[in-house]
Scaffold this active site. Structure first.
Site, PDB file in Angstrom:
ATOM      1  CE  LYS A  10      -8.514   1.649   1.041  1.00 66.82           C
ATOM      2  NZ  LYS A  10      -7.512   2.498   1.723  1.00 66.82           N
ATOM      3  CE1 TYR A  50      -3.390   0.223  -0.825  1.00 64.94           C
ATOM      4  CE2 TYR A  50      -4.571  -1.521  -0.583  1.00 64.94           C
ATOM      5  CZ  TYR A  50      -4.245  -0.190  -0.931  1.00 64.94           C
ATOM      6  OH  TYR A  50      -5.568   1.039  -0.396  1.00 64.94           O
ATOM      7  CG  ASN A 113      -8.628   4.871   4.533  1.00 72.20           C
ATOM      8  OD1 ASN A 113      -8.482   4.103   3.094  1.00 72.20           O
ATOM      9  ND2 ASN A 113      -7.436   5.892   4.095  1.00 72.20           N
ATOM     10  CG  HIS A 116      -7.189   2.921  -4.233  1.00 68.57           C
ATOM     11  ND1 HIS A 116      -6.132   2.833  -3.079  1.00 68.57           N
ATOM     12  CD2 HIS A 116      -6.810   2.569  -5.567  1.00 68.57           C
ATOM     13  CE1 HIS A 116      -4.512   3.251  -3.979  1.00 68.57           C
ATOM     14  NE2 HIS A 116      -5.272   2.714  -5.376  1.00 68.57           N
ATOM     15  CD  GLU A 127      -3.242   1.438  -8.191  1.00 66.42           C
ATOM     16  OE1 GLU A 127      -1.925   1.636  -6.989  1.00 66.42           O
ATOM     17  OE2 GLU A 127      -4.395   2.460  -8.379  1.00 66.42           O
TER      18      GLU A 127
HETATM   19  P1  ATP Z   1      -4.951   4.466  -0.789  1.00 67.81           P
HETATM   20  O1  ATP Z   1      -3.452   3.822  -1.193  1.00 67.81           O
HETATM   21  O2  ATP Z   1      -5.411   3.397  -0.272  1.00 67.81           O
HETATM   22  O3  ATP Z   1      -5.262   5.325  -2.270  1.00 67.81           O
HETATM   23  P2  ATP Z   1      -3.281   6.849   0.117  1.00 67.81           P
HETATM   24  O4  ATP Z   1      -2.186   6.233  -1.185  1.00 67.81           O
HETATM   25  O5  ATP Z   1      -4.213   7.548   0.840  1.00 67.81           O
HETATM   26  O6  ATP Z   1      -4.281   5.639   0.445  1.00 67.81           O
HETATM   27  P3  ATP Z   1      -1.623   5.302   1.645  1.00 67.81           P
HETATM   28  O7  ATP Z   1       0.095   5.820   1.804  1.00 67.81           O
HETATM   29  O8  ATP Z   1      -1.077   4.652   0.215  1.00 67.81           O
HETATM   30  O9  ATP Z   1      -2.641   6.557   1.793  1.00 67.81           O
HETATM   31  O10 ATP Z   1      -1.904   4.656   2.589  1.00 67.81           O
HETATM   32  C1  ATP Z   1      -2.348   2.625   1.529  1.00 67.81           C
HETATM   33  C2  ATP Z   1      -3.315   2.615   2.558  1.00 67.81           C
HETATM   34  O11 ATP Z   1      -2.957   2.181   3.723  1.00 67.81           O
HETATM   35  C3  ATP Z   1      -4.182   3.869   3.529  1.00 67.81           C
HETATM   36  O12 ATP Z   1      -5.419   4.316   3.148  1.00 67.81           O
HETATM   37  C4  ATP Z   1      -4.227   2.918   5.083  1.00 67.81           C
HETATM   38  O13 ATP Z   1      -5.868   2.540   4.837  1.00 67.81           O
HETATM   39  C5  ATP Z   1      -3.221   2.338   5.136  1.00 67.81           C
HETATM   40  N1  ATP Z   1      -2.047   3.355   6.385  1.00 67.81           N
HETATM   41  C6  ATP Z   1      -2.406   3.917   5.220  1.00 67.81           C
HETATM   42  N2  ATP Z   1      -1.050   4.225   6.268  1.00 67.81           N
HETATM   43  C7  ATP Z   1      -1.414   3.689   7.641  1.00 67.81           C
HETATM   44  C8  ATP Z   1      -1.238   3.327   9.704  1.00 67.81           C
HETATM   45  N3  ATP Z   1      -0.111   4.903   9.798  1.00 67.81           N
HETATM   46  N4  ATP Z   1      -1.620   3.264  10.275  1.00 67.81           N
HETATM   47  C9  ATP Z   1      -2.618   2.744   9.060  1.00 67.81           C
HETATM   48  N5  ATP Z   1      -3.390   2.208   8.323  1.00 67.81           N
HETATM   49  C10 ATP Z   1      -2.351   2.909   7.510  1.00 67.81           C
HETATM   50 MG    MG Z   2      -1.169   4.912  -1.800  1.00 73.53          MG
END
Ligand code: ATP
Ligand code: MG
Length: 138
Positions: A10, A50, A113, A116, A127
């Site tokens: 990211k 997303y 974070n 992804h 994806e």
């Molecule tokens: P990713 O899909 O990016 O691998 P993930 O599967 O661990 O992450 P998801 O629930 O799919 O988590 O959320 C997608 C992304 O949205 C997260 O990686 C984070 O960057 C962001 N995100 C998720 N929850 C929050 C939150 N409560 N506040 C801010 N950003 C969030």
């Molecule tokens: Mg995810």
């Protein structure tokens, strides 16, 4: 069974200079890179990627962040790729990520974070196809 997952390094990890170290961890964990590119998502493309989170309160922030700077997108191959890669990256919130995971090492915050990882074989294929033509998947 050998299968594939999709990842993006990211914008936070890219601008902090962690791309090389993250790719080294991915290779050391036994994943083969079968497609890779560095690119900069538009707001529209980040929003499409997303789209599943469209109704969530953090969606606007997520789209802003993901379109803020370049990312590295890749398709990875390994036995049990999706599940093993989620273990390697660690919990969504780096505060909860285990020692030795990519997010523990490199993530800035819950929103920013570092990396992804796809959450299912089906989404990994969707994806991967979002970023790479069939000719670019080896
Ligand atoms: P990713 O899909 O990016 O691998 P993930 O599967 O661990 O992450 P998801 O629930 O799919 O988590 O959320 C997608 C992304 O949205 C997260 O990686 C984070 O960057 C962001 N995100 C998720 N929850 C929050 C939150 N409560 N506040 C801010 N950003 C969030
Ligand atoms: Mg995810």
């Amino acid at each position: 069974m050998t299968n594939r997952t999709f990842t993006m390094i990211k914008p936070d990890a890219t601008s902090n200079g962690h791309t090389g170290a993250i790719l080294a961890m991915i290779n050391a964990a036994g994943f083969r890179i079968v497609a890779m590119k560095m690119t900069h998502l538009s707001r529209e493309k980040a929003g499409d990627f997303y789209a599943v989170h469209r109704e969530r309160p953090f969606y606007g922030e997520l789209v802003e962040f993901m379109s803020r700077g370049p990312i590295t997108a890749a398709i990875l191959e390994k036995e049990n790729a999706v599940e093993d890669f989620r273990k390697l990256i660690g919990a969504t919130n780096p505060a909860n990520a285990e020692e030795g995971t990519i997010r523990k090492k490199f993530a800035t915050s819950l929103g920013e974070n570092a990396i992804h990882g796809s959450d299912s074989n089906e989404n990994a294929a969707i994806e991967g196809d979002f970023f790479f033509s069939k000719l670019e998947q080896f």
